[in-house]
Design a protein around this motif. Structure first.
Motif, mmCIF file in Angstrom:
data_model
loop_
_atom_site.group_PDB
_atom_site.id
_atom_site.type_symbol
_atom_site.label_atom_id
_atom_site.label_comp_id
_atom_site.label_asym_id
_atom_site.label_seq_id
_atom_site.Cartn_x
_atom_site.Cartn_y
_atom_site.Cartn_z
ATOM 1 N N LEU A 159 51.053 35.725 16.561
ATOM 2 C CA LEU A 159 52.001 34.684 16.981
ATOM 3 C C LEU A 159 51.942 33.531 15.995
ATOM 4 O O LEU A 159 50.991 32.742 15.995
ATOM 5 C CB LEU A 159 51.624 34.206 18.404
ATOM 6 N N ARG A 182 65.633 39.414 19.481
ATOM 7 C CA ARG A 182 65.625 39.442 20.948
ATOM 8 C C ARG A 182 64.216 39.485 21.534
ATOM 9 O O ARG A 182 64.011 39.211 22.707
ATOM 10 C CB ARG A 182 66.443 40.629 21.453
ATOM 11 N N ASN A 183 63.218 39.860 20.703
ATOM 12 C CA ASN A 183 61.828 39.893 21.188
ATOM 13 C C ASN A 183 61.279 38.506 21.487
ATOM 14 O O ASN A 183 60.352 38.365 22.278
ATOM 15 C CB ASN A 183 60.913 40.545 20.145
ATOM 16 N N LEU A 242 62.513 33.823 25.198
ATOM 17 C CA LEU A 242 61.339 33.326 25.937
ATOM 18 C C LEU A 242 61.231 31.813 26.010
ATOM 19 O O LEU A 242 60.661 31.277 26.952
ATOM 20 C CB LEU A 242 60.044 33.847 25.275
ATOM 21 N N PHE A 243 61.742 31.126 24.973
ATOM 22 C CA PHE A 243 61.333 29.730 24.786
ATOM 23 C C PHE A 243 62.393 28.695 25.150
ATOM 24 O O PHE A 243 63.589 28.964 25.079
ATOM 25 C CB PHE A 243 60.884 29.529 23.336
ATOM 26 N N HIS A 259 50.081 28.103 32.283
ATOM 27 C CA HIS A 259 51.090 28.094 31.222
ATOM 28 C C HIS A 259 52.240 29.005 31.651
ATOM 29 O O HIS A 259 52.028 30.136 32.091
ATOM 30 C CB HIS A 259 50.463 28.559 29.911
ATOM 31 N N GLN A 319 53.285 42.426 22.897
ATOM 32 C CA GLN A 319 52.295 43.152 23.708
ATOM 33 C C GLN A 319 50.872 42.686 23.408
ATOM 34 O O GLN A 319 50.031 42.655 24.308
ATOM 35 C CB GLN A 319 52.435 44.646 23.471
ATOM 36 N N ASP A 346 71.645 41.746 21.779
ATOM 37 C CA ASP A 346 71.663 42.935 22.626
ATOM 38 C C ASP A 346 70.569 42.815 23.687
ATOM 39 O O ASP A 346 69.438 43.276 23.499
ATOM 40 C CB ASP A 346 71.440 44.170 21.728
ATOM 41 N N THR A 347 70.901 42.149 24.785
ATOM 42 C CA THR A 347 69.943 41.971 25.876
ATOM 43 C C THR A 347 70.709 41.885 27.187
ATOM 44 O O THR A 347 71.939 41.970 27.205
ATOM 45 C CB THR A 347 69.088 40.705 25.652
ATOM 46 N N PHE A 351 47.173 29.177 27.530
ATOM 47 C CA PHE A 351 46.806 29.995 26.375
ATOM 48 C C PHE A 351 47.969 29.927 25.402
ATOM 49 O O PHE A 351 49.094 29.620 25.806
ATOM 50 C CB PHE A 351 46.584 31.463 26.799
ATOM 51 N N GLY A 352 47.699 30.211 24.152
ATOM 52 C CA GLY A 352 48.815 30.182 23.209
ATOM 53 C C GLY A 352 48.413 30.579 21.810
ATOM 54 O O GLY A 352 47.300 31.076 21.576
ATOM 55 N N ARG A 391 54.663 37.996 34.938
ATOM 56 C CA ARG A 391 53.737 39.145 35.052
ATOM 57 C C ARG A 391 52.331 38.781 34.585
ATOM 58 O O ARG A 391 51.335 39.269 35.122
ATOM 59 C CB ARG A 391 54.270 40.339 34.235
ATOM 60 N N ARG A 403 61.286 41.477 32.963
ATOM 61 C CA ARG A 403 60.128 41.490 32.054
ATOM 62 C C ARG A 403 59.398 40.166 31.969
ATOM 63 O O ARG A 403 58.237 40.123 31.593
ATOM 64 C CB ARG A 403 60.549 41.873 30.629
ATOM 65 N N ASN A 440 59.411 29.243 28.485
ATOM 66 C CA ASN A 440 58.122 28.852 27.916
ATOM 67 C C ASN A 440 58.341 27.629 27.021
ATOM 68 O O ASN A 440 58.972 27.745 25.969
ATOM 69 C CB ASN A 440 57.575 30.044 27.122
HETATM 70 N N1 COA Z 1 66.360 42.519 25.741
HETATM 71 C C1 COA Z 1 66.411 43.847 25.873
HETATM 72 N N2 COA Z 1 65.496 44.678 25.341
HETATM 73 C C2 COA Z 1 64.462 44.101 24.687
HETATM 74 C C3 COA Z 1 64.358 42.710 24.525
HETATM 75 C C4 COA Z 1 65.346 41.910 25.078
HETATM 76 N N3 COA Z 1 65.335 40.571 24.991
HETATM 77 N N4 COA Z 1 63.236 42.454 23.831
HETATM 78 C C5 COA Z 1 62.663 43.624 23.571
HETATM 79 N N5 COA Z 1 63.410 44.637 24.081
HETATM 80 C C6 COA Z 1 63.165 46.060 24.019
HETATM 81 C C7 COA Z 1 62.271 46.468 22.876
HETATM 82 O O1 COA Z 1 62.992 46.566 21.678
HETATM 83 C C8 COA Z 1 61.742 47.785 23.377
HETATM 84 O O2 COA Z 1 62.704 48.762 23.125
HETATM 85 P P1 COA Z 1 62.284 50.237 22.611
HETATM 86 O O3 COA Z 1 61.423 50.790 23.720
HETATM 87 O O4 COA Z 1 63.574 50.903 22.450
HETATM 88 O O5 COA Z 1 61.520 49.996 21.355
HETATM 89 C C9 COA Z 1 61.636 47.597 24.880
HETATM 90 O O6 COA Z 1 62.493 46.475 25.192
HETATM 91 C C10 COA Z 1 60.240 47.318 25.360
HETATM 92 O O7 COA Z 1 59.685 46.323 24.544
HETATM 93 P P2 COA Z 1 58.228 45.795 24.761
HETATM 94 O O8 COA Z 1 57.884 44.837 23.688
HETATM 95 O O9 COA Z 1 57.321 46.966 25.009
HETATM 96 O O10 COA Z 1 58.410 45.047 26.165
HETATM 97 P P3 COA Z 1 57.338 44.363 27.038
HETATM 98 O O11 COA Z 1 57.340 44.957 28.385
HETATM 99 O O12 COA Z 1 56.023 44.229 26.327
HETATM 100 O O13 COA Z 1 57.941 42.902 27.186
HETATM 101 C C11 COA Z 1 57.603 40.695 26.347
HETATM 102 C C12 COA Z 1 58.118 42.088 26.048
HETATM 103 C C13 COA Z 1 57.793 39.844 25.101
HETATM 104 C C14 COA Z 1 58.406 40.122 27.487
HETATM 105 C C15 COA Z 1 56.107 40.777 26.754
HETATM 106 O O14 COA Z 1 55.393 41.543 25.820
HETATM 107 C C16 COA Z 1 55.477 39.427 26.851
HETATM 108 O O15 COA Z 1 55.846 38.617 27.674
HETATM 109 N N6 COA Z 1 54.440 39.153 26.018
HETATM 110 C C17 COA Z 1 53.802 37.875 26.010
HETATM 111 C C18 COA Z 1 54.662 36.916 25.241
HETATM 112 C C19 COA Z 1 54.269 35.491 25.436
HETATM 113 O O16 COA Z 1 53.914 35.095 26.508
HETATM 114 N N7 COA Z 1 54.389 34.725 24.359
HETATM 115 C C20 COA Z 1 54.115 33.346 24.361
HETATM 116 C C21 COA Z 1 52.661 33.127 24.389
HETATM 117 S S1 COA Z 1 52.264 31.484 24.449
#
Ligand code: COA
Length: 330
Positions: A193, A154-155, A159-160, A255, A221, A30-31, A315-316, A260, A39, A285
């Protein structure tokens, strides 16, 4: 004591052929393309073929790096693979790479600093060469993250991506190469992580598999908050040590996690965003491979030239961070 100048003599990268777009994810979870793009900035990423493991990606990148450096595997004194997705838990991926490249008796080891891996690897090589231990070191950052992401989560899964970048590190012309390195880590035992199961703390069993703890889990976050400080701070520290200013940089290779995070870092170190090279749109990523992949692509496009002052910064998981300032060598 005067140390020799150490730098990258050849760089190569490789990404698998299979493209996985945001629209492909729309069919699985669901995305939406719009959510992912706004994002994260990511539009697509590459996934390894079923018969490709991390060592295979390494070998493709390594061959290109060796060619560019005009060297063969026999010229290498050490192979170092930075990865958090090794082929096997026991037996270093670097050893498999040695064999696949046709090398013999070359020392090999893996290093796990997650997404800071390429920067950690280059730093280790720099120190070993400056210290006179070895002359030529192959540093590879490579990941097959598609094997450890949960395609139901989906969280994280959006990303990867998979890929590899390799650098032949050795002595270079005086005044060129690595001018400074800065590494750091915050090793609290938290679950920001990590892959919860499959290590010695929690070996996989039916329960961990059912809970999907064999896949990487992330508090997005929390990582975001850490990253927006770690990226600019690491860069500033490396700039200070090199005694150069951010304005002197031709380009920064951050990285490739999230557009954002990079925009926020640009503001914090007062460098125009245009100087931050980004290809996360295409590759997502790729953790240890990410910074090298970005540099490799910029080199291919002719955007980095001999004498340019550049920063690599990352960073990681760990949480780790690091930055390198270098005067480009070819
Ligand atoms: N598609 C649609 N909705 C999604 C989603 C996806 N793939 N992933 C999360 N959501 C939803 C969440 O469930 C949440 O819904 P809710 O408000 O109903 O609970 C909403 O989107 C907001 O989620 P949130 O986690 O607050 O979003 P965000 O703005 O923080 O963005 C990331 C999420 C992961 C993109 C962001 O936090 C990020 O990039 N973090 C760093 C991650 C990273 O770089 N990791 C690797 C490090 S090396």
């Amino acid at each position: 004591m005067e140390f020799k100048s150490v730098g990258i003599k050849g760089l190569g990268y490789y990404v698998p052929e299979k493209v996985m777009t945001n629209f492909d994810f729309e069919k699985i979870i669901d995305t939406s393309d719009e959510w992912i793009r706004t994002r994260t900035g990511i539009e697509e990423r590459r996934f390894a073929a079923v018969d490709q493991a991390t060592s295979d990606l390494c070998v493709e990148a390594a061959k290109k790096a060796l060619d560019r450096a005009n060297m063969t595997v026999e010229d290498l004194d050490l192979i170092l693979v930075a990865t958090c997705t090794p082929d096997y838990l026991v037996q270093a991926t670097a050893c498999l790479v040695q064999h696949k490249l046709g090398g013999k008796n070359i020392p090999c080891f893996d290093l796990n600093a997650a997404c800071s891996g390429f920067i950690y690897g280059l730093t280790v090589a720099n120190g070993m060469i400056k210290g006179g231990v070895y002359k030529n070191i192959l540093v590879i950052g490579a990941e097959t993250l598609s094997r450890i992401i949960d395609m139901q989560d989906r969280n994280t899964c959006i990303l990867f991506g998979d890929g590899a970048a390799a650098a032949v590190v050795g002595e270079v012309e005086e005044g060129y190469g690595i001018l400074s390195t800065y590494l750091g880590a915050e090793g609290e035992d938290d679950d920001i992580l990590r892959t919860p199961a499959g290590g010695t703390k929690k070996p996989n069993d039916a329960q961990t598999i059912e809970n999907r703890e064999n896949f990487v889990k992330m508090k997005g976050q929390d990582v975001f908050k850490f990253a927006v400080h770690a990226l600019p701070n690491a860069t500033k520290n490396a700039l200070n040590t090199a005694d150069v200013s951010a304005n002197d940089l031709t380009m920064i290779f951050p990285h490739q996690a999230n557009v954002r995070i990079i925009e926020s870092a640009a503001k914090r170190i007062h460098v125009p965003i245009e100087k931050f090279y980004m290809n996360l749109q295409k590759f997502g990523n790729t953790s240890s491979a990410s910074v090298g992949l970005a540099l490799g692509e910029a080199l291919e496009k002719g955007l980095v030239k001999k004498g340019d002052l550049i920063a690599l910064t990352g960073f990681g998981a760990g949480l780790t961070y690091g930055s390198i300032i270098m005067r480009w060598t070819y």
